[in-house]
Write a protein that holds these residues in place. Structure first.
Motif, PDB file in Angstrom:
ATOM      1  N   HIS A 175       0.313  -0.997   5.241  1.00  0.00           N
ATOM      2  CA  HIS A 175       0.957  -2.287   5.008  1.00  0.00           C
ATOM      3  C   HIS A 175       1.726  -2.270   3.688  1.00  0.00           C
ATOM      4  N   ALA A 176       1.118  -1.689   2.659  1.00  0.00           N
ATOM      5  CA  ALA A 176       1.793  -1.573   1.359  1.00  0.00           C
ATOM      6  C   ALA A 176       3.031  -0.680   1.460  1.00  0.00           C
ATOM      7  N   VAL A 177       2.947   0.399   2.222  1.00  0.00           N
ATOM      8  CA  VAL A 177       4.101   1.287   2.405  1.00  0.00           C
ATOM      9  C   VAL A 177       5.227   0.543   3.103  1.00  0.00           C
ATOM     10  N   TRP A 178       4.889  -0.284   4.090  1.00  0.00           N
ATOM     11  CA  TRP A 178       5.926  -1.073   4.763  1.00  0.00           C
ATOM     12  C   TRP A 178       6.630  -1.993   3.760  1.00  0.00           C
ATOM     13  N   HIS A 179       5.856  -2.636   2.882  1.00  0.00           N
ATOM     14  CA  HIS A 179       6.465  -3.485   1.849  1.00  0.00           C
ATOM     15  C   HIS A 179       7.293  -2.652   0.867  1.00  0.00           C
ATOM     16  N   MET A 180       6.818  -1.469   0.524  1.00  0.00           N
ATOM     17  CA  MET A 180       7.549  -0.599  -0.386  1.00  0.00           C
ATOM     18  C   MET A 180       8.913  -0.220   0.205  1.00  0.00           C
ATOM     19  N   VAL A 181       8.934   0.097   1.481  1.00  0.00           N
ATOM     20  CA  VAL A 181      10.198   0.416   2.148  1.00  0.00           C
ATOM     21  C   VAL A 181      11.101  -0.812   2.192  1.00  0.00           C
ATOM     22  N   SER A 182      10.521  -1.988   2.412  1.00  0.00           N
ATOM     23  CA  SER A 182      11.314  -3.220   2.412  1.00  0.00           C
ATOM     24  C   SER A 182      12.030  -3.399   1.081  1.00  0.00           C
ATOM     25  N   VAL A 183      11.298  -3.233  -0.008  1.00  0.00           N
ATOM     26  CA  VAL A 183      11.882  -3.361  -1.348  1.00  0.00           C
ATOM     27  C   VAL A 183      12.953  -2.300  -1.559  1.00  0.00           C
ATOM     28  N   ASP A 184      12.678  -1.067  -1.144  1.00  0.00           N
ATOM     29  CA  ASP A 184      13.646   0.017  -1.318  1.00  0.00           C
ATOM     30  C   ASP A 184      14.937  -0.261  -0.561  1.00  0.00           C
ATOM     31  N   LEU A 185      14.833  -0.756   0.665  1.00  0.00           N
ATOM     32  CA  LEU A 185      16.030  -1.049   1.448  1.00  0.00           C
ATOM     33  C   LEU A 185      16.866  -2.155   0.798  1.00  0.00           C
ATOM     34  N   SER A 234      18.444  -0.817  -2.473  1.00  0.00           N
ATOM     35  CA  SER A 234      19.535   0.117  -2.156  1.00  0.00           C
ATOM     36  C   SER A 234      20.792  -0.634  -1.741  1.00  0.00           C
ATOM     37  N   GLY A 235      20.618  -1.654  -0.906  1.00  0.00           N
ATOM     38  CA  GLY A 235      21.771  -2.460  -0.500  1.00  0.00           C
ATOM     39  C   GLY A 235      22.420  -3.143  -1.688  1.00  0.00           C
ATOM     40  N   LEU A 236      21.598  -3.705  -2.569  1.00  0.00           N
ATOM     41  CA  LEU A 236      22.141  -4.363  -3.766  1.00  0.00           C
ATOM     42  C   LEU A 236      22.825  -3.359  -4.692  1.00  0.00           C
ATOM     43  N   ALA A 237      22.242  -2.167  -4.828  1.00  0.00           N
ATOM     44  CA  ALA A 237      22.867  -1.132  -5.662  1.00  0.00           C
ATOM     45  C   ALA A 237      24.228  -0.741  -5.108  1.00  0.00           C
ATOM     46  N   LEU A 238      24.323  -0.596  -3.799  1.00  0.00           N
ATOM     47  CA  LEU A 238      25.609  -0.244  -3.189  1.00  0.00           C
ATOM     48  C   LEU A 238      26.629  -1.367  -3.356  1.00  0.00           C
ATOM     49  N   VAL A 267      16.727  -6.441   9.304  1.00  0.00           N
ATOM     50  CA  VAL A 267      16.133  -6.033  10.581  1.00  0.00           C
ATOM     51  C   VAL A 267      14.732  -5.476  10.348  1.00  0.00           C
ATOM     52  N   HIS A 268      14.603  -4.654   9.313  1.00  0.00           N
ATOM     53  CA  HIS A 268      13.297  -4.069   8.979  1.00  0.00           C
ATOM     54  C   HIS A 268      12.275  -5.157   8.661  1.00  0.00           C
ATOM     55  N   ILE A 269      12.668  -6.116   7.846  1.00  0.00           N
ATOM     56  CA  ILE A 269      11.725  -7.156   7.416  1.00  0.00           C
ATOM     57  C   ILE A 269      11.338  -8.064   8.575  1.00  0.00           C
ATOM     58  N   VAL A 270      12.321  -8.554   9.312  1.00  0.00           N
ATOM     59  CA  VAL A 270      12.035  -9.494  10.403  1.00  0.00           C
ATOM     60  C   VAL A 270      11.420  -8.772  11.602  1.00  0.00           C
ATOM     61  N   GLY A 271      12.127  -7.762  12.085  1.00  0.00           N
ATOM     62  CA  GLY A 271      11.639  -7.048  13.268  1.00  0.00           C
ATOM     63  C   GLY A 271      10.388  -6.245  13.001  1.00  0.00           C
ATOM     64  N   GLY A 272      10.350  -5.597  11.853  1.00  0.00           N
ATOM     65  CA  GLY A 272       9.182  -4.790  11.513  1.00  0.00           C
ATOM     66  C   GLY A 272       7.935  -5.619  11.322  1.00  0.00           C
TER      67      GLY A 272
END
Length: 126
Positions: A45-55, A58-62, A18-23
């Motif tokens: 813009h870089a922060v938005w990409h950083m959050v995308s990677v973090d999300l 995090s999902g993969l880690a879980l 949702v973040h990647i597509v909608g954001g």
């Protein structure tokens, strides 16, 4: 298999999608086309990409945690992921509540997506 971590991981990856597509549509395109100076625009813009990677990570880690045996390290990683999803949700709540908008809890609803990941990860870690 820990079903709580599985649910948290799937939810986190859904939040990432949702973040990647909608954001990209609702935040990044308007940001890049606005009259803001180039340096702050590129930093945001870089922060938005950083959050995308973090999300996504995090999902993969879980998801990975859902496949492992419960150990002390598993719990620590899960608590870390839960804590930073709580921090993300809190950031959106603080910003939206500080602006004075009518019906503020629905103005920046990202917290509604972030908080369930935190709760599921915390319950799995407990």
């Amino acid at each position: 298999m820990n079903g709580w971590f599985l649910a948290a991981g799937i939810t986190a990856l859904g939040v990432a999608a949702v973040h990647i597509v909608g954001g990209h549509r609702d935040v990044v395109r308007p940001l890049l086309s606005c009259g803001l100076a180039d340096e702050p625009k590129r930093v945001l813009h870089a922060v938005w990409h950083m959050v995308s990677v973090d999300l996504v990570l995090s999902g993969l880690a879980l998801l990975y945690l859902s496949l492992t045996d419960d150990t002390q390290e598993t719990g620590l990683v899960a608590w870390f992921v839960a804590a930073h999803f709580i921090a993300y949700a809190a950031a959106f709540l603080v910003v939206t509540l500080s602006v004075g908008w009518p019906r503020p809890l629905l103005r920046l609803p990202q917290w509604i997506l972030l908080l369930p990941v935190a709760v599921l990860a915390a319950v799995g870690a407990a």
